[in-house]
Design a protein around this motif. Structure first.
Motif, PDB file in Angstrom:
ATOM      1  N   GLU A   1      21.020  48.790  36.404  1.00  0.00           N
ATOM      2  CA  GLU A   1      21.819  47.630  35.988  1.00  0.00           C
ATOM      3  C   GLU A   1      22.553  47.920  34.688  1.00  0.00           C
ATOM      4  OE1 GLU A   1      22.974  44.475  33.623  1.00  0.00           O
ATOM      5  OE2 GLU A   1      20.961  45.250  33.228  1.00  0.00           O
ATOM      6  N   GLU A   2      21.884  48.581  33.756  1.00  0.00           N
ATOM      7  CA  GLU A   2      22.535  48.938  32.493  1.00  0.00           C
ATOM      8  C   GLU A   2      23.692  49.902  32.737  1.00  0.00           C
ATOM      9  OE1 GLU A   2      19.392  50.476  30.127  1.00  0.00           O
ATOM     10  OE2 GLU A   2      18.452  48.513  29.772  1.00  0.00           O
ATOM     11  N   TYR A   3      23.510  50.827  33.669  1.00  0.00           N
ATOM     12  CA  TYR A   3      24.586  51.761  34.006  1.00  0.00           C
ATOM     13  C   TYR A   3      25.793  51.008  34.573  1.00  0.00           C
ATOM     14  CZ  TYR A   3      27.225  54.725  37.224  1.00  0.00           C
ATOM     15  OH  TYR A   3      28.231  55.325  37.929  1.00  0.00           O
ATOM     16  N   VAL A   4      25.550  50.067  35.499  1.00  0.00           N
ATOM     17  CA  VAL A   4      26.649  49.309  36.107  1.00  0.00           C
ATOM     18  C   VAL A   4      27.350  48.443  35.059  1.00  0.00           C
ATOM     19  CG1 VAL A   4      27.234  47.490  37.763  1.00  0.00           C
ATOM     20  CG2 VAL A   4      25.632  49.299  38.410  1.00  0.00           C
ATOM     21  N   SER A   5      26.570  47.689  34.285  1.00  0.00           N
ATOM     22  CA  SER A   5      27.141  46.703  33.362  1.00  0.00           C
ATOM     23  C   SER A   5      27.728  47.324  32.105  1.00  0.00           C
ATOM     24  CB  SER A   5      26.067  45.683  32.961  1.00  0.00           C
ATOM     25  OG  SER A   5      25.598  44.968  34.076  1.00  0.00           O
ATOM     26  N   ASP A   6      27.070  48.373  31.583  1.00  0.00           N
ATOM     27  CA  ASP A   6      27.437  48.894  30.267  1.00  0.00           C
ATOM     28  C   ASP A   6      28.249  50.184  30.307  1.00  0.00           C
ATOM     29  OD1 ASP A   6      25.952  46.768  29.332  1.00  0.00           O
ATOM     30  OD2 ASP A   6      24.135  47.956  29.027  1.00  0.00           O
ATOM     31  N   SER A   7      28.266  50.865  31.457  1.00  0.00           N
ATOM     32  CA  SER A   7      29.002  52.130  31.545  1.00  0.00           C
ATOM     33  C   SER A   7      30.100  52.082  32.598  1.00  0.00           C
ATOM     34  CB  SER A   7      28.031  53.284  31.859  1.00  0.00           C
ATOM     35  OG  SER A   7      27.079  53.441  30.830  1.00  0.00           O
ATOM     36  N   LEU A   8      29.714  51.807  33.840  1.00  0.00           N
ATOM     37  CA  LEU A   8      30.678  51.863  34.937  1.00  0.00           C
ATOM     38  C   LEU A   8      31.721  50.752  34.843  1.00  0.00           C
ATOM     39  CD1 LEU A   8      31.480  53.293  37.572  1.00  0.00           C
ATOM     40  CD2 LEU A   8      29.957  51.718  38.783  1.00  0.00           C
ATOM     41  N   ASN A   9      31.275  49.517  34.669  1.00  0.00           N
ATOM     42  CA  ASN A   9      32.230  48.410  34.667  1.00  0.00           C
ATOM     43  C   ASN A   9      33.209  48.459  33.496  1.00  0.00           C
ATOM     44  OD1 ASN A   9      33.015  46.045  36.217  1.00  0.00           O
ATOM     45  ND2 ASN A   9      32.443  44.861  34.416  1.00  0.00           N
ATOM     46  N   PRO A  10      32.786  48.816  32.274  1.00  0.00           N
ATOM     47  CA  PRO A  10      33.778  48.946  31.197  1.00  0.00           C
ATOM     48  C   PRO A  10      34.858  49.980  31.508  1.00  0.00           C
ATOM     49  CG  PRO A  10      31.596  48.754  30.256  1.00  0.00           C
ATOM     50  CD  PRO A  10      31.400  48.889  31.739  1.00  0.00           C
ATOM     51  N   GLU A  11      34.483  51.083  32.169  1.00  0.00           N
ATOM     52  CA  GLU A  11      35.510  52.049  32.572  1.00  0.00           C
ATOM     53  C   GLU A  11      36.473  51.421  33.574  1.00  0.00           C
ATOM     54  OE1 GLU A  11      33.446  56.471  32.076  1.00  0.00           O
ATOM     55  OE2 GLU A  11      34.095  55.780  34.050  1.00  0.00           O
ATOM     56  N   ASP A  12      35.931  50.678  34.533  1.00  0.00           N
ATOM     57  CA  ASP A  12      36.782  50.021  35.527  1.00  0.00           C
ATOM     58  C   ASP A  12      37.723  49.014  34.872  1.00  0.00           C
ATOM     59  OD1 ASP A  12      36.143  51.164  38.044  1.00  0.00           O
ATOM     60  OD2 ASP A  12      34.245  50.087  38.065  1.00  0.00           O
ATOM     61  N   ILE A  13      37.216  48.257  33.914  1.00  0.00           N
ATOM     62  CA  ILE A  13      38.057  47.266  33.240  1.00  0.00           C
ATOM     63  C   ILE A  13      39.208  47.951  32.515  1.00  0.00           C
ATOM     64  CG2 ILE A  13      38.103  45.579  31.357  1.00  0.00           C
ATOM     65  CD1 ILE A  13      35.272  44.750  32.197  1.00  0.00           C
ATOM     66  N   SER A  14      38.916  49.048  31.835  1.00  0.00           N
ATOM     67  CA  SER A  14      39.972  49.790  31.148  1.00  0.00           C
ATOM     68  C   SER A  14      41.029  50.278  32.136  1.00  0.00           C
ATOM     69  CB  SER A  14      39.358  50.975  30.397  1.00  0.00           C
ATOM     70  OG  SER A  14      40.366  51.739  29.764  1.00  0.00           O
ATOM     71  N   LEU A  15      40.591  50.741  33.302  1.00  0.00           N
ATOM     72  CA  LEU A  15      41.522  51.239  34.320  1.00  0.00           C
ATOM     73  C   LEU A  15      42.432  50.126  34.834  1.00  0.00           C
ATOM     74  CD1 LEU A  15      39.085  53.484  36.399  1.00  0.00           C
ATOM     75  CD2 LEU A  15      40.975  54.298  34.974  1.00  0.00           C
ATOM     76  N   VAL A  16      41.851  49.002  35.236  1.00  0.00           N
ATOM     77  CA  VAL A  16      42.661  47.962  35.874  1.00  0.00           C
ATOM     78  C   VAL A  16      43.577  47.268  34.872  1.00  0.00           C
ATOM     79  CG1 VAL A  16      40.984  47.628  37.726  1.00  0.00           C
ATOM     80  CG2 VAL A  16      40.837  46.188  35.682  1.00  0.00           C
TER      81      VAL A  16
END
Length: 400
Positions: free
Chosen positions: A340-355
């Motif tokens: 969950e920490e990986y999804v919320s704190d690592s993966l999703n912030p990268e996705d937000i920056s991309l979109v």
């Protein structure tokens, strides 16, 4: 590194579009055949008129996820929110049924419930204290007995269509739309294959994000794996969490289903060999389901959680994103906590920056829509045929 997958069966419904209308909206280079189509034009994502049309014809007609039944477990429990521009709430009645209503008093239009969630024996308007029960009936209206011709029994809250599938509460704002299982017959078999006792899931937590990008850009990002190899450390880790060699997909109606085995143990940000609570086995697969228009349901290998991404439009240039986590016992295992920490704190912030960067780029006068990456047989799981299918569904709704 993201590798090519072996061929997978593709089932795609034939969706009839009004060609002249959809080319006006998406641009002349977006074609009905994904294999020779370009991406939609920038205005498709940024035009306020298209956004308003989507609220009416997409979110006003399709079934929209609102919450989970475990979030309103007791009589009087309610949850409020906004879906497609409509302020609504769901409440569990004394009979155990969950009903949905527009969150507005039938007297002079004041918002009824103002907290995000809570418990109310009756719903009392803060303005003039008109009082409603959980079935939407008016039970009290101070001094209205003195008003000639007023009949309290004829006043009811305006109800919203509500169906529960696999424990997930869906709302629909159209009187003409088919029932959920008729409109989305593929969803329940998929979600049940992901979690056999899916209706026993319990809400654990939710994280909310305000994204400066159109909801379609955010949704598209979840549908294709083309960017995974190139988009940052968290995405490269995702390419190792799942075994791309075993990646499979199936496009059917309003759903896209993805499955894959788990990746190598020594590169994961958590222990995928922990026993999977949904299957009682080790080495459980990655499993994901997209449901049009705005949701993905995902299970990572070796975790005891299902997490849901819900992308709600908040104007043409913003998305209210929710990541909602569920387990069967209402708690996280240690591997799941790390995942969950990986999804919320690592993966999703990268996705937000991309979109957000994509949204800024789509507003540029210099943007010319490029060709979608789709192989001739549409069998590569990292292709952009999923983006095309999503936009075909959206355009079909806009031009219906």
């Amino acid at each position: 590194m993201l590798n090519r997958c072996r061929p997978s069966h593709l089932q795609q419904d034939q969706i009839m579009l009004d060609i002249e209308k959809y080319k006006e909206i998406a641009g002349v280079a977006f074609t009905a055949d994904a294999r020779n189509s370009n991406a939609p034009q920038g205005s498709y994502y940024t035009d306020p008129e298209i956004h308003d049309l989507e609220l009416k014809k997409v979110f006003g007609y399709e079934w929209n996820y609102f919450c989970h039944q475990s979030q309103v477990p007791n009589a009087g429990d309610y949850k409020t929110g906004e879906v497609g521009g409509h302020a609504v709430y769901v409440i569990r009645g004394k009979d155990g049924d969950i009903r949905a209503f527009y969150n507005v008093c039938q007297h002079r239009g004041h918002e009824l419930l103002q907290d995000a969630q809570g418990n109310a024996r009756v719903v009392v308007c803060p303005y003039h204290a008109w009082t409603y029960d959980a079935e939407g009936n008016l039970r009290g209206a101070p001094k209205m007995k003195e008003v000639e011709g007023f009949d309290r029994s004829k006043v009811k809250l305006c109800q919203v269509r509500c169906e529960i599938v696999g424990g997930f509460v869906f709302l629909n704002f159209s009187d003409d739309a088919p029932a959920f299982r008729e409109m989305c017959p593929e969803f329940e078999p998929i979600i049940t294959s992901m979690v056999a006792e899916v209706d026993k899931l319990q809400f654990v937590k939710q994280k909310n994000y305000d994204i400066k990008a159109n909801w379609k850009i955010v949704t598209e990002n979840f549908l294709e794996a083309y960017h995974v190899e190139f988009s940052g450390e968290a995405h490269q880790a995702l390419g190792e969490i799942i075994d791309i060699e075993t990646y499979r997909f199936n496009i059917s109606g309003r759903t896209i289903e993805y499955t894959a085995g788990g990746g190598a143990d020594d590169v994961l940000p958590y222990d995928k060999n922990a026993e999977d609570a949904f299957t009682n086995t080790k080495n459980a697969p990655f499993h994901q389901c997209f449901l049009f228009p705005h949701m993905t349901f995902s299970i990572f290998p070796g975790t005891n959680m299902m997490f849901v991404f819900n992308m709600r439009p908040n104007g043409p240039e913003r998305t209210a994103e929710e990541i909602i986590y569920f387990t069967l016992d209402g708690s996280f295992s240690d591997p799941t906590e790390t995942a969950e920490e990986y999804v919320s704190d690592s993966l999703n912030p990268e996705d937000i920056s991309l979109v957000e960067a994509v949204h800024r780029g789509l507003k540029s006068k210099g943007y010319q829509p490029g060709r979608l990456m789709v192989d001739p047989e549409m069998k590569e799981a990292w292709g952009e045929q999923f983006v095309h299918h999503f936009n075909t569904l959206n355009l079909a709704a806009l031009t219906r």
